[in-house]
Design an enzyme around this catalytic site. Structure first.
Site, PDB file in Angstrom:
ATOM      1  N   GLY A  10       7.515   7.591  -7.424  1.00 53.82           N
ATOM      2  CA  GLY A  10       6.331   7.226  -7.206  1.00 53.82           C
ATOM      3  C   GLY A  10       4.705   7.148  -8.040  1.00 53.82           C
ATOM      4  CB  CYS A 143      -3.039   8.488  -7.761  1.00 54.77           C
ATOM      5  SG  CYS A 143      -1.656   9.226  -6.715  1.00 54.77           S
ATOM      6  CG  HIS A 205      -3.873   6.595   6.117  1.00 48.99           C
ATOM      7  ND1 HIS A 205      -2.090   7.759   5.379  1.00 48.99           N
ATOM      8  CD2 HIS A 205      -4.521   6.213   5.662  1.00 48.99           C
ATOM      9  CE1 HIS A 205      -2.760   8.053   4.814  1.00 48.99           C
ATOM     10  NE2 HIS A 205      -4.299   7.407   4.612  1.00 48.99           N
TER      11      HIS A 205
END
Length: 395
Positions: A10, A143, A205
């Site tokens: 990933g 990223c 989150h």
């Protein structure tokens, strides 16, 4: 030449491959999911390597020596194994690679999330391997992969990242190793128990998902209307984030009296952590909300969403912001809080809301099924938690 094997295909793996290659390591990649290994090989071949584009304009290109979905091809001989994987993949990956590990191999999770130490120790001991591992509190970069196997963009880099090691005596040496490998500062903290509580992703989150979506769970949006995630933090969301952080601080304070040598100072309040991690990236640090909204490393990121049949978008509650950070974050803290006898109303409200979204009950009875809470590993009293903590410090 030292060898590192990166597990995963990933975003994080895309950053790690060029960085490790540029640092002079031989890089192997274990990518067992789908056709990731082949896609990585093809991408690097087309592009002459994998390129990182940093937010400051720098570029680094590097490539893997060997990429495979077979652990026997890429694990033996590696002194360092990096798990650049979501938490749900830690267990299956450790089970797959354990038979092939060298006796002195060091394993690291980027990031660890809650309870990684309990799971890793159990799997490695069952396999007859020496338990040597570490975990990062958070991924060092924001990223996104631009072209698979070819290019990744780093949107922001944290100013410092905390880590814990097992055994704890190796934590400073691991921090020095990673600083040289990844070219950013790492800070060793006292224990994995502190790291589990200090996991800010478990607050940020699910907390932002709750704040932005509570009462609007069925709303749909055009592509341009999908709410910004970090930049969408409003007063209601900031209040929930603060309450969740306060819950964690209460747990840490009680553990400081119930668990010998537990260091509550390693568990920073959320506001303090955000300002420390993103020093220089935040335009307005006056409030918790403004620290999120004006953080340039977060700019442009939106709530995870998926298309509906009519061409609009609905929030994707199965994305990792809930599917990872609830069972491998909040539920682990909930288990620790239960052992310590601490009420955590803000965390409980988010867990219960997330259970509805994920259609899974993590807190049925005291089983904590599907999580890495200490109860899953046989710890049902705070004294057992304290003993596990002591054993890590004394090794």
């Amino acid at each position: 030449m030292a060898t590192v094997t990166i597990c995963g295909g990933g975003n994080a793996a895309h950053v790690l491959i060029p960085l490790a290659h540029a640092a002079g390591w031989e890089v192997n990649v274990y990518a067992p999911y789908g056709d990731e290994a082949e896609r990585l090989r093809q991408g690097m071949a087309r592009n002459g390597g994998l390129r990182i584009r940093f937010e400051d304009g720098r570029e680094i290109v590097g490539r893997a020596h060997r990429t495979s979905g077979d652990p026997a091809q890429v694990i033996p001989g590696a002194g360092l194994i990096l798990l650049a994987l979501p938490a749900f993949a830690h267990g299956p990956t450790l089970e797959a690679i354990a038979p092939h590990l060298d006796d002195d191999a060091l394993i690291g999770a980027l990031p660890a999330r809650g309870g990684f130490d309990y799971q890793a120790e159990a799997i490695l001991r069952r396999a007859g391997k020496t338990a040597r591992f570490f975990g990062l509190q958070t991924l060092p970069w924001a990223c996104r992969t631009s072209r698979y196997g070819e290019e990744v963009t780093v949107l922001g880099t944290k100013a410092v990242v905390d880590l814990a090691a097992f055994p704890a005596s190796e934590s400073r040496a691991v921090a020095e190793l990673l600083t040289g490998l990844l070219q950013l500062p790492f800070h060793a903290i006292s224990s994995f128990l502190a790291l589990t509580l200090a996991n800010t992703g478990q607050i940020i989150h699910p907390g932002i998902m709750y704040g932005l979506c509570y009462g609007r769970e069925e709303a749909t949006y055009s592509r341009d209307e999908i709410p910004h995630f970090y930049q969408g933090v409003d007063g209601f969301t900031a209040e929930k984030l603060q309450a969740m952080s306060d819950d964690v601080q209460r747990v840490a304070a009680v553990l400081a009296t119930a668990v010998a040598e537990f260091e509550p100072a390693d568990v920073l309040p959320l506001y303090d952590w955000v300002c420390r991690a993103y020093a220089g990236d935040i335009a307005d640090e006056s409030t918790l909300a403004s620290a999120f909204v004006t953080n340039q490393a977060y700019a442009g990121l939106r709530v995870p969403a998926r298309p509906t049949e009519d061409g609009r978008y609905r929030v994707d509650f199965t994305a990792r912001y809930l599917a990872e950070d609830v069972p491998y974050g909040l539920v682990v803290v909930r288990g620790i809080a239960r052992l310590a006898g601490v009420a955590i109303p803000a965390l409980d409200s988010v867990i219960k809301w997330a259970e509805e979204r994920l259609n899974h009950r993590y807190l049925d009875g005291d089983s904590y099924a599907g999580s890495r809470a200490p109860q899953v590993f046989g710890m049902n009293k705070v004294a057992q938690l304290a003993e596990s903590h002591r054993a890590q410090l004394e090794r």
